[in-house]
Write a protein that holds these residues in place. Sequence first.
Motif, short mmCIF file in Angstrom:
data_model
loop_
_atom_site.label_atom_id
_atom_site.label_comp_id
_atom_site.label_asym_id
_atom_site.label_seq_id
_atom_site.Cartn_x
_atom_site.Cartn_y
_atom_site.Cartn_z
N SER A 299 0.84 -1.19 0.00
CA SER A 299 0.00 0.00 0.00
C SER A 299 0.87 1.25 0.00
O SER A 299 2.07 1.20 0.29
CB SER A 299 -0.91 0.01 1.23
OG SER A 299 -0.16 0.34 2.39
N TYR B 210 0.85 3.54 2.12
CA TYR B 210 1.32 3.76 3.49
C TYR B 210 2.53 2.89 3.81
O TYR B 210 3.51 3.35 4.38
CB TYR B 210 0.16 3.48 4.45
CG TYR B 210 0.48 3.75 5.89
CD1 TYR B 210 0.48 5.05 6.38
CD2 TYR B 210 0.76 2.72 6.77
CE1 TYR B 210 0.77 5.31 7.72
CE2 TYR B 210 1.04 2.96 8.09
CZ TYR B 210 1.04 4.25 8.56
OH TYR B 210 1.33 4.50 9.87
N LEU C 3 -7.99 4.79 6.28
CA LEU C 3 -6.99 3.93 5.65
C LEU C 3 -7.22 2.53 6.22
O LEU C 3 -7.03 2.31 7.42
CB LEU C 3 -5.57 4.42 5.96
CG LEU C 3 -4.42 3.55 5.45
CD1 LEU C 3 -4.48 3.38 3.94
CD2 LEU C 3 -3.09 4.15 5.88
N GLU D 95 -6.72 -1.11 7.34
CA GLU D 95 -5.60 -1.96 7.74
C GLU D 95 -5.98 -3.44 7.67
O GLU D 95 -5.15 -4.29 7.35
CB GLU D 95 -5.18 -1.64 9.17
CG GLU D 95 -4.60 -0.25 9.31
CD GLU D 95 -4.14 0.00 10.73
OE1 GLU D 95 -2.92 0.16 10.91
OE2 GLU D 95 -4.99 0.03 11.64
N PHE E 248 -7.74 3.56 0.76
CA PHE E 248 -8.37 4.71 1.41
C PHE E 248 -9.84 4.67 1.10
O PHE E 248 -10.25 4.27 0.01
CB PHE E 248 -7.80 6.02 0.88
CG PHE E 248 -6.52 6.44 1.51
CD1 PHE E 248 -6.51 7.04 2.76
CD2 PHE E 248 -5.32 6.24 0.86
CE1 PHE E 248 -5.33 7.42 3.35
CE2 PHE E 248 -4.13 6.62 1.43
CZ PHE E 248 -4.13 7.21 2.69
N GLU F 4 -11.85 9.42 0.75
CA GLU F 4 -10.70 10.29 0.48
C GLU F 4 -11.07 11.68 -0.02
O GLU F 4 -10.31 12.63 0.18
CB GLU F 4 -9.75 9.63 -0.52
CG GLU F 4 -10.31 9.42 -1.90
CD GLU F 4 -11.31 8.30 -2.04
OE1 GLU F 4 -12.01 8.28 -3.06
OE2 GLU F 4 -11.41 7.44 -1.15
N ALA G 252 -9.06 0.20 10.94
CA ALA G 252 -8.59 1.25 10.05
C ALA G 252 -7.96 2.39 10.84
O ALA G 252 -8.04 2.41 12.08
CB ALA G 252 -9.76 1.79 9.21
N LEU H 114 0.88 11.98 0.61
CA LEU H 114 -0.49 11.54 0.82
C LEU H 114 -1.43 12.28 -0.14
O LEU H 114 -2.33 11.66 -0.72
CB LEU H 114 -0.91 11.78 2.27
CG LEU H 114 -2.33 11.38 2.65
CD1 LEU H 114 -2.63 9.93 2.29
CD2 LEU H 114 -2.55 11.61 4.14
N GLU I 268 -1.27 10.64 -3.49
CA GLU I 268 -1.98 9.36 -3.48
C GLU I 268 -3.49 9.57 -3.52
O GLU I 268 -4.21 8.90 -4.27
CB GLU I 268 -1.58 8.56 -2.24
CG GLU I 268 -2.32 7.25 -2.08
CD GLU I 268 -1.93 6.20 -3.10
OE1 GLU I 268 -2.66 5.20 -3.19
OE2 GLU I 268 -0.92 6.35 -3.81
#
Length: 147
Positions: A3, A5, A43, A45, A71, A74, A95, A117, A120
């Motif tokens: 990802s 991140y 985001l 996880e 995401f 966003e 998340a 960010l 993205e």
Amino acid sequence: MTSFYDALRPEDRAELDDYFDPVAFEAGEVLFDQGDETEGAFLVEQGSIDLTMTLPGAETVPIARVGPGAFVGEVALLKDTHRTLTAVAVDKVRAKYLDAVDFRSLLNGNRPSAFMLLKEVTSLVSRRVYETERVVLDLLGKHPAGR
């Protein structure tokens, strides 16, 4: 798949982590509804989230299913507006939540992580608009040339 991140340098991840808040949702729980005011983004996880759109006439259509590294919501980071989709947890979701005001503060501080960010998020918004357009055009049976 790595990802955005996960691909960040550790110091950039640490900087963003100061702004993210951990959140969790159970299967079937609504993260946000289409039409809600935007306040922040998530985001993912762990787990999966279904994104749907309710069209005029109340038909609800699936737009995408996203998972870890994605995401959700966003657009909130870019603009004060209303949600264009509904997001529902498919299973247990863990998340990180980023408040839009905090993100703008990070940007105003000229932090490199904020601009990574931002890049993205703008790329993701473009992809999501295209995907949503494709779904709606499929429903209508109309496809512009070159698509």
